[in-house]
Design an enzyme around this catalytic site. Structure first.
Site, PDB file in Angstrom:
ATOM      1  N   CYS A 259     -10.352  16.429 -27.710  1.00  0.00           N
ATOM      2  CA  CYS A 259     -10.973  17.532 -26.673  1.00  0.00           C
ATOM      3  C   CYS A 259      -9.846  18.256 -25.990  1.00  0.00           C
ATOM      4  O   CYS A 259      -8.913  18.231 -25.570  1.00  0.00           O
ATOM      5  CB  CYS A 259     -11.595  16.583 -25.433  1.00  0.00           C
ATOM      6  SG  CYS A 259     -12.070  17.763 -24.008  1.00  0.00           S
TER       7      CYS A 259
ATOM      8  N   CYS B 104      -9.714  19.332 -22.666  1.00  0.00           N
ATOM      9  CA  CYS B 104      -9.433  18.412 -21.695  1.00  0.00           C
ATOM     10  C   CYS B 104      -7.669  18.122 -21.631  1.00  0.00           C
ATOM     11  O   CYS B 104      -7.076  18.138 -20.822  1.00  0.00           O
ATOM     12  CB  CYS B 104      -9.716  17.086 -21.733  1.00  0.00           C
ATOM     13  SG  CYS B 104     -11.547  16.801 -22.493  1.00  0.00           S
ATOM     14  N   ASP B 105      -7.112  18.217 -22.870  1.00  0.00           N
ATOM     15  CA  ASP B 105      -5.603  17.934 -22.990  1.00  0.00           C
ATOM     16  C   ASP B 105      -4.915  19.002 -23.577  1.00  0.00           C
ATOM     17  O   ASP B 105      -3.699  18.740 -23.816  1.00  0.00           O
ATOM     18  CB  ASP B 105      -5.809  16.640 -24.078  1.00  0.00           C
ATOM     19  CG  ASP B 105      -6.614  15.399 -23.653  1.00  0.00           C
ATOM     20  OD1 ASP B 105      -6.615  15.334 -22.446  1.00  0.00           O
ATOM     21  OD2 ASP B 105      -7.163  15.046 -24.564  1.00  0.00           O
TER      22      ASP B 105
END
Ligand code: NDP
Length: 315
Positions: A136, A139-140
């Site tokens: 992701c 997300c990261d």
């Protein structure tokens, strides 16, 4: 075990689940929606959604899902945190266990559990989970500012992730196993034109290395059967974008699925082979997998649930 009885249970909180909840709520079915581990589903891990009708300037994935959630709540849907861990669809009312600790008995069930990102299956993906391996980018990606990352895959997801990461990282490699991209034309152009993105065609990742986290990837370049080159590429982050696995596992003893696990429904409807059990969104859609098609199928599922309950004299 604590048991709750409902007319309509919806499992999953992506566009399909929330849309089903909006329609079921407005039809006075008092739906219970079980939100799963990631309330809002896959779109909460996306940046801008540019193709959801009604948003000419695009909308942040999280904000779209927050709006859908509020809309479902407005019509009386009971949104509960929890993950469906077991199901018994052998006879109505259908029984679904939530978090292995409570049971919901439902006259109708709408399965809108979506799909989960796939991994290559390398041991090193587990070894470096949370230490440089991610599925992701939104997300990261933040952790890879001014660093070098690789994105595996050549579809629309991979291109989107690569473009997103290129906004943060110093350099993005796309590792594509074929000599071409599978993504839509517009996304292909975006990655090809981007100065920070380099596409490595006919490349497969076969392992990762690094002391306390990912420091590089072992690659094999294949151009035909005989021509194989092995080499290492230093990277800081390794992002998977190779498609998704439908989350249908607990329902497969009862509903019909294809070989990948996508739930097969009747014709163009969300009806599964179990009466009163419907499937909507990505869990039943190997072809389109769009937020808007998921929302549409969630609507259909709620309408079908209402008809079923009415025909059975349950409402
Ligand atoms: P896709 O299935 O479209 O693409 C998967 C990619 O990963 C392909 O390039 C595939 O290669 C590659 N791949 C699969 N398995 C492996 C493996 N083991 N090793 C290396 N590479 C692998 O998945 P996406 O998630 O990209 O997209 C799913 C659907 O969602 C599509 O219909 C897409 O159009 C849609 N989508 C739309 C978006 C939008 O419109 N904004 C955004 C994101 C997705 P190969 O081609 O060789 O099979």
């Amino acid at each position: 075990m604590n048991t709750q009885k409902v007319k309509c249970l919806i499992i999953g909180s992506g566009p399909a689940g929330y849309t089903a909840a909006i329609y079921a709520g407005r039809a006075n079915l008092s739906p219970l929606l079980c939100e799963g581990m990631q309330p809002g589903g896959q779109l909460t891990t996306t940046t801008d959604v540019e193709n959801f009708p009604g948003y000419p300037d695009g909308v942040a994935g999280q904000s779209l899902m927050d709006d859908l959630r509020r809309q479902a709540e407005r019509f009386g849907a009971d949104l509960q945190y929890g993950t469906a861990t077991a199901a018994d669809l052998s006879a109505a009312p259908y029984k679904v266990t939530i978090d292995e600790s409570r049971c919901v008995e439902a006259d109708t069930l709408i399965i809108a559990t979506g799909a989960t990102a796939k991994y290559l299956g390398l041991e090193d993906e587990k070894k470096y989970a949370g230490m440089g391996v991610s599925a992701c980018a939104t997300c990261d990606g933040f952790f890879y500012r001014k660093k070098v990352v690789a994105v595996v895959g050549g579809g629309d997801t991979a291109c989107e992730e690569a473009v997103y990461l290129a906004g943060l990282a110093a350099k993005v490699y796309m590792l594509v196993r074929k000599p071409f991209l599978r993504a839509s034309q517009i996304m292909q152009e975006r990655v090809m034109k981007h100065e920070k993105i380099e596409i490595l065609f006919e490349h497969n990742a076969v392992g990762l290395y690094g002391e306390d986290g990912v420091e590089g990837v072992h690659l094999v370049k294949r151009a035909g059967e005989a021509d194989e080159t092995h080499y290492d590429l230093p990277i800081d982050g390794f992002f998977l974008a190779i498609g998704h696995q439908p989350n249908s596992g607990i329902f497969t003893p009862w509903v019909e699925t294809d070989e990948t696990g996508y739930i097969i429904t009747e014709g163009n409807s969300p009806r599964t082979r179990v009466p009163g059990v419907f499937a909507a969104g990505d869990v039943a859609d190997p072809h389109y997998r769009q937020a808007i098609t998921a929302a549409g199928s969630g609507c259909k599922a709620a309408l079908e649930a209402e008809r079923y309950l009415s025909a059975k004299g349950l409402i």
